[in-house]
Design an enzyme around this catalytic site. Sequence first.
Site: not given
Length: 849
Positions: A332, A598, A602, A666, A691, A695
């Site tokens: 609006d 709002d 709506d 890998n 691993n 990470d």
Amino acid sequence: MSKPDDPSQPSFWSVPASDTLQRLQTTSRGLTDDEAGKRLKQYGTNLLKPKKRSDAPTLLLAQFKSPVILILIFAGGLSFFLGDPVNALIILVIILVSSLLGFSQERGANKAVEKLLAIVQTKATVIRDGTQKDIPVEGIVPGDIVVLNAGDLIPGDSLVIESKDLFVNEASLTGETYPAEKTAGVLPPETALSQRTNSLFMGTNVVSGSAQAVVVGTGARTEFGKVSERLKLRPPETEFEHGVRRFGYLLMEVTMLLVVATFAINVYFARPVLDSLLFSLALAVGLTPQLLPAIISINLAQGAKKMALQKVIVKRLASIENFGSMNVFCSDKTGTLTEGSIKIQSVLDVQGKESEKVLLYAFLNAFFQSGFTNPIDEAIRSDAAIQAHHFDASAYKKLDEVPYDFLRKRLSVLVSKDEKNLMVTKGALQNVLDVCSSVETSEGTTAEIAEVQKQIQQQFEDFSSKGFRVLGIAYKDIGTDKLITKDSEVGMTFLGFIVLYDPIKPKIAETINDLKVLGISLKIITGDNRLVAGVVSQQVGFPTPRIIAGPELLKMSDEALLGKVNQTDVFAEVEPNQKERIILAFKKAGNVVGYMGDGINDASALHAADVGISVESAVDVAKESASIVLRERDLGVLVQGVKEGRKTFANTLKYVFMATSSNFGNMFSMAGASLFLPFLPLLPRQILLTNLMTDFPEITIGTDNVDSEMVEQPRRWNVSFIRNFMITFGILSSVFDYLTFGVLLLVLNSSTVLFRTGWFVESVVSATLIVLVIRSRRPFFKSVPGTHLVIATIAVLAATIVLPFTLIGDLFGFGPPPILFIVAMAAIVMLYIISGEVAKRIFYKRAKF
């Protein structure tokens, strides 16, 4: 006090309110806080389903729920009992460290999100200890007396005690389009749900009027709770959640195929079954980005925290992706393009002259109305002209009121003075004229309305063409009647106009241009007439706005609207039920649509939009329907929020790219090498360590810098793109893995220990450095990584190179590599980085993402 009967007793609508109050052991003064606390423990929180537990033990256990992790723990335990305790212990310690890493990050993310959600918590007004107070909806209990006004959500199944022109939207429960009128009374037990005019149901909302009601059912004991339990209702899946789920399936399929094949081939070659099983499971851990849920939670939570600093509160984390990929934003004009502070331009009679009588009647209507707070009535009450006249409201007595609603678009109050009862009505000009049969002139005489209809219309168009909003004022002598209804609004006398204006926000044109630069088109959806909407849109930067008005929309087919929607800038004179249709048309036209609202009307549009956006000052039903809440109604805040949302999405995708490129390559290389080597290329514990170490840098990705071009345009989740990325960079990684094999076996004639050491070092170093390449579309030396990522990368590289020379390296089965290998590895990694840059440039040139 003894416990009340089961509040969810059926047919409460067939019992008088006084009996219900007695059965629930409550009164019109409400419960005491102590009694409410006891009932909260007895009946539980007022939620359709219990909150997902996020305490420390639950989160920690969740880290171990992966089937691969559980099988690996079992296999590690089996290894312990078969006489290899060191190997088993190392595997279990690595799993524990990895899980604690995920736990600590996810716990921090959860706490951050809880704090943010508390800011926009939905509250209800209750009477406790005889005093009205606002409490969180989840704290409502059976026996609470709730006070309801327009815009409020019904916090639980309730029986009306008293009401005034109460209309409730029950579409979510009954499917009825029009609001249902609710009054106190008693109905037969067999009355159908949609006919229970004395009952209010959780999940519905007040459209107009006011009421007091006693809560008889909360949470799962409500009608809405029963429906949601039967249907297992959950919020619709966002594109981001759908993409993550599809990505998970893709990885699961690849992992299962590779692991089963690797295990079967190793057993076929008569290698130890337990070693082969551990090796295959370790490969599965390496292939599976088990930190993906934690990384996504961390990234989204950190993004939400950054967005909160920009005054954007994210209620549902998954909506951040949609927020970032939004390319159409509907709103609006009031409070968004304009200041939202309504001011009075003039108060005029029918002939366009300033009128003290019109001013007085406007003041009486605004002063005595008790519906929802609105800026127009506040503007009238505080207007300087009214203050200067010193109108004495105490000389009048309010008798009754018919609150504003979105169908009538009028508000009437009945006041009394000197034994004369006067009804004053204020509202949208045409809607007020519809209930008038005469007009009062400047001289105080009356005339038929038909005689001055053209004059009124001309004045209306003159005001509108200048961008002013026009309301009408009318009155009627009610005689001795002390009550009014909607039916009383007939045969009224039109008195004059209230001319209002709402100043355009400074720099709003620049902000709209900022949205345009971000690839977001602003579309204005307003109830104002097309003349006012056209003037305002020109003032904010639409030189020749393309406008569709509500009456045209009504005659337009869905197919015709679909063809015009993208080319339209402004939708004027829009009825509440047309907003959702406009939003759906934009979505069908291939857009990701954001909608900011709002108001009471709506909610359906907020639900229909990809991103429902509301503001902190909005009515409850709007805030509850929204995924994102702005703490200020300012498009500048929205611009910053979109940028942060895009950064969060970009960083989340970086982890996905990392997990599916070098890691995948890998693990794929390792599975292939195990087929022709006479020994396992890496021991299970070495794979798990690889691993874990790769990470560490990836966990910091949520704080990484994002290139400006990743923020400039909306981007969407694309599993096909990710798959192609995985194949391209996975193959590239495997090529250099096999090059490393060749150097280790053919050039250095490595022993088993040296081979494993060499490959471990090369795998971790290359996977860690390639992160700096694939994190950006630019050449890696032209994109500055985040500080945390740089620190983590340096730390992992140092630890990897030093590890083989330590006692811990011995425990893992590594040995010191020769200088020649270090030189060869540096050359291979350098060549890998250069090749990665070349592959990246070719890949993005061909890809459309």
